[in-house]
Each structure stands twice: as C-alpha cells, then as structure tokens.
Design a protein around this motif. Structure first.
Motif, PDB file in Angstrom:
ATOM      1  N   ASN A 149       0.816  -1.211   0.000  1.00  0.00           N
ATOM      2  CA  ASN A 149       0.000   0.000   0.000  1.00  0.00           C
ATOM      3  C   ASN A 149       0.855   1.269   0.000  1.00  0.00           C
ATOM      4  OD1 ASN A 149      -2.643   1.350   0.256  1.00  0.00           O
ATOM      5  ND2 ASN A 149      -1.874   1.970   2.261  1.00  0.00           N
ATOM      6  N   SER A 150       2.035   1.219   0.636  1.00  0.00           N
ATOM      7  CA  SER A 150       2.902   2.396   0.688  1.00  0.00           C
ATOM      8  C   SER A 150       3.431   2.803  -0.672  1.00  0.00           C
ATOM      9  CB  SER A 150       4.071   2.146   1.648  1.00  0.00           C
ATOM     10  OG  SER A 150       4.761   0.965   1.308  1.00  0.00           O
ATOM     11  N   MET A 151       3.329   1.941  -1.682  1.00  0.00           N
ATOM     12  CA  MET A 151       3.775   2.308  -3.021  1.00  0.00           C
ATOM     13  C   MET A 151       2.909   3.402  -3.623  1.00  0.00           C
ATOM     14  SD  MET A 151       6.520   0.683  -3.521  1.00  0.00           S
ATOM     15  CE  MET A 151       6.739   1.171  -5.222  1.00  0.00           C
ATOM     16  N   ARG A 152       1.758   3.661  -3.018  1.00  0.00           N
ATOM     17  CA  ARG A 152       0.923   4.779  -3.468  1.00  0.00           C
ATOM     18  C   ARG A 152       1.707   6.095  -3.443  1.00  0.00           C
ATOM     19  NH1 ARG A 152      -4.890   4.559  -2.520  1.00  0.00           N
ATOM     20  NH2 ARG A 152      -5.604   2.478  -1.982  1.00  0.00           N
ATOM     21  N   SER A 153       2.613   6.226  -2.476  1.00  0.00           N
ATOM     22  CA  SER A 153       3.334   7.494  -2.304  1.00  0.00           C
ATOM     23  C   SER A 153       4.295   7.779  -3.445  1.00  0.00           C
ATOM     24  CB  SER A 153       4.095   7.485  -0.977  1.00  0.00           C
ATOM     25  OG  SER A 153       5.107   6.492  -0.982  1.00  0.00           O
ATOM     26  N   THR A 154       4.545   6.811  -4.330  1.00  0.00           N
ATOM     27  CA  THR A 154       5.441   7.047  -5.464  1.00  0.00           C
ATOM     28  C   THR A 154       4.778   7.893  -6.544  1.00  0.00           C
ATOM     29  OG1 THR A 154       4.724   4.999  -6.572  1.00  0.00           O
ATOM     30  CG2 THR A 154       6.625   4.863  -5.069  1.00  0.00           C
ATOM     31  N   HIS A 155       3.433   7.999  -6.490  1.00  0.00           N
ATOM     32  CA  HIS A 155       2.682   8.800  -7.480  1.00  0.00           C
ATOM     33  C   HIS A 155       3.123   8.443  -8.906  1.00  0.00           C
ATOM     34  CE1 HIS A 155       1.174  11.089  -4.104  1.00  0.00           C
ATOM     35  NE2 HIS A 155       2.406  11.396  -3.734  1.00  0.00           N
ATOM     36  N   ALA A 156       3.161   7.146  -9.177  1.00  0.00           N
ATOM     37  CA  ALA A 156       3.625   6.669 -10.476  1.00  0.00           C
ATOM     38  C   ALA A 156       2.677   7.101 -11.592  1.00  0.00           C
ATOM     39  CB  ALA A 156       3.745   5.148 -10.444  1.00  0.00           C
ATOM     40  N   ASP A 157       3.257   7.469 -12.720  1.00  0.00           N
ATOM     41  CA  ASP A 157       2.446   7.871 -13.874  1.00  0.00           C
ATOM     42  C   ASP A 157       1.687   6.677 -14.422  1.00  0.00           C
ATOM     43  OD1 ASP A 157       3.432  10.437 -13.693  1.00  0.00           O
ATOM     44  OD2 ASP A 157       5.067  10.074 -15.127  1.00  0.00           O
ATOM     45  N   ASN A 158       0.440   6.925 -14.798  1.00  0.00           N
ATOM     46  CA  ASN A 158      -0.393   5.928 -15.491  1.00  0.00           C
ATOM     47  C   ASN A 158      -0.661   4.675 -14.660  1.00  0.00           C
ATOM     48  OD1 ASN A 158      -0.408   7.565 -17.881  1.00  0.00           O
ATOM     49  ND2 ASN A 158       1.641   6.788 -18.342  1.00  0.00           N
ATOM     50  N   VAL A 159      -0.632   4.812 -13.321  1.00  0.00           N
ATOM     51  CA  VAL A 159      -0.934   3.679 -12.452  1.00  0.00           C
ATOM     52  C   VAL A 159      -2.019   4.083 -11.460  1.00  0.00           C
ATOM     53  CG1 VAL A 159      -0.025   2.054 -10.737  1.00  0.00           C
ATOM     54  CG2 VAL A 159       1.419   2.794 -12.650  1.00  0.00           C
ATOM     55  N   LYS A 160      -3.002   3.225 -11.303  1.00  0.00           N
ATOM     56  CA  LYS A 160      -4.069   3.435 -10.329  1.00  0.00           C
ATOM     57  C   LYS A 160      -3.945   2.366  -9.238  1.00  0.00           C
ATOM     58  CE  LYS A 160      -6.020   6.691 -12.803  1.00  0.00           C
ATOM     59  NZ  LYS A 160      -6.080   8.090 -12.359  1.00  0.00           N
ATOM     60  N   PHE A 161      -3.949   2.817  -7.990  1.00  0.00           N
ATOM     61  CA  PHE A 161      -3.870   1.891  -6.855  1.00  0.00           C
ATOM     62  C   PHE A 161      -5.268   1.732  -6.261  1.00  0.00           C
ATOM     63  CE2 PHE A 161       0.318   3.853  -7.220  1.00  0.00           C
ATOM     64  CZ  PHE A 161       1.136   2.740  -7.226  1.00  0.00           C
ATOM     65  N   ILE A 162      -5.759   0.512  -6.245  1.00  0.00           N
ATOM     66  CA  ILE A 162      -7.117   0.218  -5.790  1.00  0.00           C
ATOM     67  C   ILE A 162      -7.061  -0.736  -4.601  1.00  0.00           C
ATOM     68  CG2 ILE A 162      -9.414  -0.572  -6.470  1.00  0.00           C
ATOM     69  CD1 ILE A 162      -8.402   1.780  -8.137  1.00  0.00           C
ATOM     70  N   PRO A 163      -7.715  -0.398  -3.474  1.00  0.00           N
ATOM     71  CA  PRO A 163      -7.747  -1.310  -2.318  1.00  0.00           C
ATOM     72  C   PRO A 163      -8.361  -2.656  -2.675  1.00  0.00           C
ATOM     73  CG  PRO A 163      -8.496   0.883  -1.698  1.00  0.00           C
ATOM     74  CD  PRO A 163      -8.404   0.887  -3.198  1.00  0.00           C
ATOM     75  N   LEU A 164      -7.874  -3.694  -2.006  1.00  0.00           N
ATOM     76  CA  LEU A 164      -8.398  -5.045  -2.203  1.00  0.00           C
ATOM     77  C   LEU A 164      -9.373  -5.409  -1.089  1.00  0.00           C
ATOM     78  CD1 LEU A 164      -5.123  -6.977  -3.099  1.00  0.00           C
ATOM     79  CD2 LEU A 164      -7.038  -6.561  -4.660  1.00  0.00           C
ATOM     80  N   LEU A 165     -10.451  -6.065  -1.430  1.00  0.00           N
ATOM     81  CA  LEU A 165     -11.340  -6.628  -0.428  1.00  0.00           C
ATOM     82  C   LEU A 165     -10.638  -7.827   0.210  1.00  0.00           C
ATOM     83  CD1 LEU A 165     -14.662  -6.557  -2.508  1.00  0.00           C
ATOM     84  CD2 LEU A 165     -13.951  -4.932  -0.721  1.00  0.00           C
ATOM     85  N   ARG A 166     -10.702  -7.927   1.540  1.00  0.00           N
ATOM     86  CA  ARG A 166     -10.044  -9.002   2.276  1.00  0.00           C
ATOM     87  C   ARG A 166      -8.556  -9.080   1.909  1.00  0.00           C
ATOM     88  NH1 ARG A 166     -14.849 -10.480   0.615  1.00  0.00           N
ATOM     89  NH2 ARG A 166     -14.013 -11.448  -1.270  1.00  0.00           N
ATOM     90  N   ALA A 167      -7.934  -7.914   1.859  1.00  0.00           N
ATOM     91  CA  ALA A 167      -6.527  -7.827   1.444  1.00  0.00           C
ATOM     92  C   ALA A 167      -5.612  -8.536   2.434  1.00  0.00           C
ATOM     93  CB  ALA A 167      -6.108  -6.367   1.329  1.00  0.00           C
ATOM     94  N   PRO A 168      -4.623  -9.261   1.947  1.00  0.00           N
ATOM     95  CA  PRO A 168      -3.620  -9.837   2.855  1.00  0.00           C
ATOM     96  C   PRO A 168      -2.713  -8.739   3.388  1.00  0.00           C
ATOM     97  CG  PRO A 168      -3.035 -10.282   0.569  1.00  0.00           C
ATOM     98  CD  PRO A 168      -4.387  -9.623   0.537  1.00  0.00           C
ATOM     99  N   PHE A 169      -2.294  -8.884   4.642  1.00  0.00           N
ATOM    100  CA  PHE A 169      -1.383  -7.925   5.241  1.00  0.00           C
ATOM    101  C   PHE A 169       0.049  -8.468   5.207  1.00  0.00           C
ATOM    102  CE2 PHE A 169      -5.068  -5.731   6.492  1.00  0.00           C
ATOM    103  CZ  PHE A 169      -4.696  -4.466   6.937  1.00  0.00           C
ATOM    104  N   ILE A 170       0.982  -7.557   5.024  1.00  0.00           N
ATOM    105  CA  ILE A 170       2.390  -7.895   4.915  1.00  0.00           C
ATOM    106  C   ILE A 170       3.117  -7.448   6.182  1.00  0.00           C
ATOM    107  CG2 ILE A 170       4.507  -7.476   3.627  1.00  0.00           C
ATOM    108  CD1 ILE A 170       2.411  -9.113   2.126  1.00  0.00           C
ATOM    109  N   ASP A 171       3.882  -8.355   6.792  1.00  0.00           N
ATOM    110  CA  ASP A 171       4.673  -8.027   7.974  1.00  0.00           C
ATOM    111  C   ASP A 171       6.103  -7.694   7.566  1.00  0.00           C
ATOM    112  OD1 ASP A 171       2.577  -8.438   9.667  1.00  0.00           O
ATOM    113  OD2 ASP A 171       3.155 -10.464  10.228  1.00  0.00           O
ATOM    114  N   VAL A 172       6.573  -6.541   8.040  1.00  0.00           N
ATOM    115  CA  VAL A 172       7.961  -6.124   7.824  1.00  0.00           C
ATOM    116  C   VAL A 172       8.668  -6.172   9.171  1.00  0.00           C
ATOM    117  CG1 VAL A 172       9.455  -4.201   7.177  1.00  0.00           C
ATOM    118  CG2 VAL A 172       7.390  -4.683   5.843  1.00  0.00           C
TER     119      VAL A 172
END
Length: 304
Positions: free
Chosen positions: A244-267
């Motif tokens: 989800n933090s990749m949203r902050s890259t503001h990449a051109d021509n990319v849309k970030f859409i939340p997932l239903l029942r999204a898996p969580f990643i542990d760092v």
C-alpha cells in the motif's frame, strides 16, 4: 613522560601557584614540585620561572601548555568514544533493506536513528530479501529490514510494521474507477510479480491470495523490485499486487485500488544472534520507541 605529569603541568600553568594547584589535584605540594621537575628534566627545558613571590610560564612553558592541553583533550575524546562505542552510541551500522520499505518505514526509522545517535555512521544497502538474509548470516550486514518470513531460523526477527497489499492497475483499466475490488476480478489479467527466489514470502502471499479466490495468476513478467513492478504496470504490461505504501510514489499511469479481504504484509527488523555490534540494539530501541506497527499508512506517509 606520564599522563599525570601533563595533568599536573596544565593545572599549575592555569593557577600559577603550587599550593592552589596541589589542592586542586588533591596531592601535597612536594610531590607536585617533584613531578614538574622530572617533566622539565625529561623535556630538557625550563617550563616555569619561579621566584619567592610568583610562578610564571617561560616561552617553552607557554608553547608546551597548548600542546599538553591538546593531548589531554584528545585522550578525553578517545575515552569518550570508546565508552560510546561500547554502549552503541557511536560506531558504524551496516543496514540492508528491501525496496518495498523505502516508501514506508525506512526513511522514518533512519532519520530518527540519526537524530538520536549522530555519532553512528549508517551504511545502507538495497537488495532482495533472500540476499539480505544471506548477508546477515555471513556478517556482511548488521541488521536488515525485510519480510520476517524470508529470514532463516538462525536469524532474530522483530516485526515493526504491517500494511495491506493493494492492486496496481494501468490507467484505463476496466476497474480503475472502483473504490475497492476483489482479486478474483483480475483472474483474466496478466500479472507482474517478484520471483519466488527473490522473496518466497511475497510470492507465496500473492499466489495464495489468488488461489483462495479460485484462480492462479497468469504471470507475464517477474522482476525483483516493487518500483520496477509499478513502472511496468504503468507501461500497460500487466497488473500487480503491491505494498500500500507504493501509493506514495505517485507513479504515472498507475491506479492503486484497495483489495477486499486484502492480505497484510509483515515487515521486520532482522539480525544475527551472533552479532557483536552494540549499534544493533540501539537501532531496535529506536524502532520500538517509534511504534511503527501502530501507525496508519497515512501517518507514515506524512512522516516520510
């Protein structure tokens, strides 16, 4: 020449009085006079011009005073540095990280660490999780920021951050206007994904999430780094599930859409139990103090 002779000389040079100097040094006057005489004999010069009424520095004494103070200051710094290194307040920390944390915990953690321990030099190296784990085992790195599940049993782990996966879609994708989607709606799309040998954890998490939705992803491209994946999505080469933090890259021509029942990643912070670098404990201390696992993605992005 002994260090105590230098200290005796500096105190006497600053007081210009044998009685007061002896009192400050917590010794009697005869031993002070004896040590100064021995120092002058070793140097082969007269440091003080003595009369019954006064004590004055000679030209040689004035020059020696500056040098003696410098030597003692250097010694004090050396003592302070040694103690700081023993406590992990000074030294060098070699830290490895996977790119996926460059947009979330890495800048917050390293900035806080640098502010708290300015005498510690932090050397950062970006690499893939499996290489990170190997470098930690071999001692090439002191600490890593990576998926805890990619660390081997002989490494210590401490989760510091959790975030969900989101769908990265190319602009113009049929689902780009949705507020959230199910991964099952991407079953007919080509996927871009990190290869399993770069990170078994993220690869298995994505493929298992798809499997539970009733399909296995059609993998078109594999590449190691999250930023590269997002860039390839922007080139309309496929879709991806990314942090989800990749949203902050503001990449051109990319849309970030939340997932239903999204898996969580542990760092996690990962380090070897055999490490002897006390700076690692300080790094962990800062991570615990920040409480990154309790912060929202919005808070992290505001701090980064």
């Amino acid at each position: 020449m002994e260090l105590r002779q230098l200290r005796y000389f500096v105190v006497l040079a600053e007081t210009l009085h044998f009685g007061r100097a002896a009192s400050l040094l917590h010794i009697s006057q005869p031993p002070l006079s004896r040590q100064i005489a021995m120092l002058e004999e070793e140097l082969g010069v007269v440091l003080f011009q003595r009369t019954q009424r006064s004590v004055q520095l000679t030209a040689a004494g004035q020059r020696f005073y500056g040098d003696a103070r410098s030597v003692l200051a250097t010694l004090d710094r050396a003592r302070s540095h040694a103690r700081a290194a023993e406590l992990g307040d000074a030294g060098t920390l070699s830290a490895g990280f996977m790119f996926a944390v460059a947009c979330s915990v890495l800048p917050i953690l390293t900035r806080a660490y640098a502010a708290a321990f300015p005498r510690i030099e932090v050397k950062l190296r970006e690499t893939i999780p499996t290489t990170l784990a190997e470098d930690l085992r071999s001692g090439k790195l002191d600490v890593g920021i990576m998926y805890s599940s990619d660390a081997t049993d002989e490494l210590c782990t401490e989760t510091i951050f959790r975030e969900p996966l989101v769908a990265a879609l190319p602009a113009g994708h049929r689902l780009e206007s949705r507020s959230a989607i199910s991964v099952a709606e991407l079953k007919d799309d080509s996927f871009i994904i990190s290869p399993r040998d770069a990170s078994p954890y993220i690869y298995n998490t994505i493929t298992e999430h798809c499997r539970q939705a009733g399909f296995m992803p059609q993998v078109r491209l594999e590449t190691n780094f999250q930023q590269t994946i997002v860039n390839l999505v922007g080139q309309r080469l496929g879709v991806a599930l990314v942090h989800n933090s990749m949203r902050s890259t503001h990449a051109d021509n990319v849309k970030f859409i939340p997932l239903l029942r999204a898996p969580f990643i542990d760092v996690a912070l990962v380090w070897s139990a055999a490490t002897t670098n006390p700076c690692v404990a300080r790094f962990r201390q800062i991570a615990q103090h920040l409480g990154l696992t309790e912060q929202t993605d919005a808070t992290l992005q505001a701090c980064a």
